[in-house]
Design a protein around this motif. Structure first.
Motif, mmCIF file in Angstrom:
data_model
loop_
_atom_site.group_PDB
_atom_site.id
_atom_site.type_symbol
_atom_site.label_atom_id
_atom_site.label_comp_id
_atom_site.label_asym_id
_atom_site.label_seq_id
_atom_site.Cartn_x
_atom_site.Cartn_y
_atom_site.Cartn_z
ATOM 1 N N ASN B 99 44.947 2.071 61.838
ATOM 2 C CA ASN B 99 44.283 3.188 62.374
ATOM 3 C C ASN B 99 45.060 4.496 62.978
ATOM 4 O O ASN B 99 44.971 4.904 63.858
ATOM 5 N N PHE B 101 45.835 8.376 63.653
ATOM 6 C CA PHE B 101 45.248 9.502 63.839
ATOM 7 C C PHE B 101 45.468 10.320 62.660
ATOM 8 O O PHE B 101 46.340 10.493 62.168
ATOM 9 N N PRO B 102 44.348 11.197 62.372
ATOM 10 C CA PRO B 102 44.450 11.998 61.198
ATOM 11 C C PRO B 102 45.094 13.147 61.542
ATOM 12 O O PRO B 102 44.756 14.324 61.729
ATOM 13 N N LYS B 103 46.582 12.956 62.042
ATOM 14 C CA LYS B 103 47.462 14.035 62.166
ATOM 15 C C LYS B 103 48.801 13.852 61.517
ATOM 16 O O LYS B 103 48.845 12.712 60.558
#
Lengths: 429, 255
Positions: B99, B101-103
């Motif tokens: 999971n 982070f969308p970073k």
């Protein structure tokens, strides 16, 4: 989009092959075949009359519908007696009842008005509605009569589903294009530098719409300042902090109801509450439009926040983040495009509303040169409304179209901005 | 395996309810320092629930009620005064599904330190590099630290999540079926990594894969229907289980 012609050709091909299959010749199929032809004829007629502004006449309309109804009736009798397709029978009976009902009802709709200005639109409505019904009933008729004739394979069902989906996309696009094209065509001619920079004069026959443009932009700006932070804050609270519970449920329902309140009711509310406080003023307008857009923004932001997967929230908590840190750094950034899209769409809605502001914020003429929060403004939608009322009395039609053009331009560019922002900040999970 | 056993965590009479369903029944088990403890058991037996109790991740779940205590270095993490955030900083966690982070990769690793208040870019760079090296991911991502972590493969993402957990310098790392979404090669890499991590960290791993438990862990706990049936050294559990239920599960007769 790539359109594979095979997809459309194949089912037709095998359908025609099944038509010329000797085993298929019997009375039932003859009836079905005739109703297929009638239905196809209806579809073509419907499109034809819609595009060429032509109404086929009350009697002809009745005859076509009655013929189809009688054929369907025979089909039902036959299906009931000979075949074991009882499942479809109910649908067919309902369909036939609708067809017979329309044969009676359609030519009588809508009633003619005596008022001169309504006569035109009534007849337009008539041919439009009759052609729409021709097409819809025709398509249903085709689908009913094609089924017994031709045994659909799952593949051809797939083809026809695809075909229907494409048609529905086209049907969605056509009205949109018609509206935009119409306003572009009629309005573009009236746009001159003077029109954009001068104030309204002589009931809108001369001058321009500079003040309405400024007024509308002020409204949008004010609404953005008030409703964006409030709406986003409320959405964050509802989704992240207040999970479940009766209070939250009541808040949600209230928000939904607020969204369903007719805009004129907002206007009445503002007239009763804001006008006594702030007078007919920009501030009153901003407040009432904020109420109108808040539910849209809250809802859109909630959707966007809920779309952020829970797993990354957990990931953040597991690293020792507090709730607020998680919301600010992990939840909001990926939800941001959705939030801002919803927010800007809400602003677009606010920009186009007339009813809420017409009693509380706007005047047709005479707004101050520099907009003030506590003085009235001129706004584009209200200006357009007034011009439409003046049509016939004054020479304002060209200016009305041009105003519509500018208003549409503002709303569409707001939407375009939201699309650009969404694409720019889009995050994949 | 060294002979010295130091207690890192001690789960004592832990009971947990989701609303009215009791998910953990009187679970007590030790977790030894610098050792890997595996929790095995059939689906729904409470393994994940138990491991989530160790860093109080169950706090986020509505209607979840915990009784009993979990001692970490002799301090109960469930007492009222405990700061949950501090607990979670000491007890890192890796989840079943990667999971990130969308970073960017860099931001993913630096996240934990940044929320802890470290602002110095140079220091953060060092931490990122160190953590990625610890997770054996440095060579693979050193040229794309600023690319989105979503572009990594599943195995890389999972190792990124491990690196992310390591970056905040925890004492214990909890792994909730870290390899269940990965292929055998990525799994092998992560298993090797766990063995190496044991030098500095204590690891608790939930797994469905008994071979994995046998390969990776020093101690194994077998759970069934919310109860801890048996706890012991992995070798003993696998070769000479005391309980019949454990034996049945390990030999594959049920579960």
């Amino acid at each position: 989009m790539k359109l594979n012609l095979e997809l459309i050709k194949k089912p037709f091909q095998s359908f025609f092959e099944s038509l010329f299959d000797k085993d298929n010749y019997n009375i039932k199929n003859l009836i079905v075949f005739i109703s297929l032809i009638i239905s196809l004829f209806m579809v073509v007629l419907g499109f034809f009359s819609a595009f060429y502004n032509f109404y086929i006449g009350d009697l002809n309309l009745r005859i076509i519908f009655i013929i189809l109804g009688i054929l369907m009736f025979f089909q039902i009798i036959y299906s009931y007696l000979k075949l074991n397709i009882r499942k479809k029978l109910f649908t067919m009976i309902i369909f036939t009842i609708i067809v017979i009902f329309l044969a009676y009802f359609l030519p009588a709709f809508p009633p003619k008005y005596d008022l001169r200005q309504f006569e035109m639109s009534a007849s337009i409505l008539k041919f439009l509605i009759s052609s729409i019904f021709l097409v819809i009933i025709g398509i249903f008729g085709v689908s009913f009569s094609i089924k017994p004739l031709y045994n659909f394979s799952s593949k051809s069902k797939q083809y026809s589903a695809y075909f229907v989906l494409i048609i529905s996309i086209i049907l969605i696009l056509v009205p949109l294009m018609l509206i935009i094209g119409n306003i572009l065509f009629n309005g573009a001619g009236g746009i001159t530098p003077d029109f954009l920079t001068q104030d309204v004069s002589r009931h809108g026959q001369e001058g321009g719409i500079s003040k309405p443009i400024i007024g509308t932009l002020c409204l949008i700006g004010g609404v953005a300042i008030i409703s964006l932070p409030l709406g986003i804050g409320a959405a964050v609270f509802l989704t992240e902090y207040a999970k479940g519970g009766i209070v939250v449920r009541i808040i949600r329902i209230t928000v939904d109801i607020l969204q369903g309140v007719p805009s004129i009711v907002h206007g009445l509310f503002a007239l009763a509450f804001f006008v006594p406080l702030f007078g007919i003023s920009l501030l009153s307008g901003i407040l009432v439009l904020s109420f109108l857009t808040l539910p849209i923004i809250i809802r859109a932001s909630e959707e966007a926040i809920l779309a952020v997967p829970n797993s990354i929230r957990e990931g953040s908590y597991a690293l020792g983040a507090t709730k607020w840190q998680t919301i600010r750094r992990v939840v909001i950034p990926p939800a941001f495009p959705g939030i801002i899209t919803g927010g800007i769409l809400g602003l677009g809605r606010a920009a186009g509303e007339t009813a809420p502001i017409m009693f509380v914020a706007v005047v047709f003429i005479g707004a101050p040169d520099i907009p003030s929060l506590f003085l009235p403004i001129q706004a584009l939608p209200y200006h357009l409304l007034a011009l439409i009322y003046y049509i016939g009395a004054y020479e304002v039609e060209q200016n009305a179209w041009a105003t519509a053009f500018i208003l549409l331009g503002i709303v569409l560019s707001i939407n375009a901005i939201s699309i650009i922002i969404r694409e720019k900040f889009r995050v994949e999970f | 395996m060294s002979r010295k056993k130091t207690l890192k965590m001690d789960v004592k009479n832990l009971n947990l309810w989701y609303d009215k369903n009791q998910a953990l029944i009187d679970v007590s088990m030790p977790i030894y320092k610098n050792k890997a403890t595996a929790i095995i058991g059939p689906s729904g037996c409470g393994k994940s629930t138990l491991i989530r109790c160790l860093n109080r991740m169950n706090d986020i779940i509505d209607k979840c009620r915990v009784e009993g205590s979990v001692l970490m270095d002799d301090i109960d993490i469930y007492r009222k005064k405990t700061d949950v955030v501090e607990v979670r900083k000491k007890v890192g966690m890796v989840f079943q599904k990667p999971n990130p982070f969308p970073k960017s990769n860099w931001e993913n690793i630096a996240y934990g330190c940044r929320i802890a208040g470290i602002r110095n870019k140079k220091k953060l760079d060092d931490i990122v590099k160190k953590s990625l090296k610890e997770a054996f991911l440095w060579e693979e991502v050193k040229d794309r630290l600023n690319d989105s972590a979503m572009g990594l493969s599943g195995g890389q993402q999972q190792r990124l999540c491990i690196a992310r957990a390591l970056a905040i310098n925890p004492e214990i790392i909890l792994m909730d079926e870290p390899c269940s979404a990965l292929d055998p090669i990525a799994t092998a890499k992560i298993e090797d990594l766990i063995r190496i991590l044991l030098k500095d960290y204590t690891v608790v791993i939930v797994t469905h894969n008994m071979q994995q438990a046998a390969r990776v862990s020093d101690y194994t706990a077998y759970m069934y229907l919310g109860k801890l049936i048996e706890f012991g050294e992995t070798k003993q559990i696998f070769e000479n289980p005391k309980e019949e239920s454990t034996e049945n599960y390990i030999t594959g007769r049920f579960g």
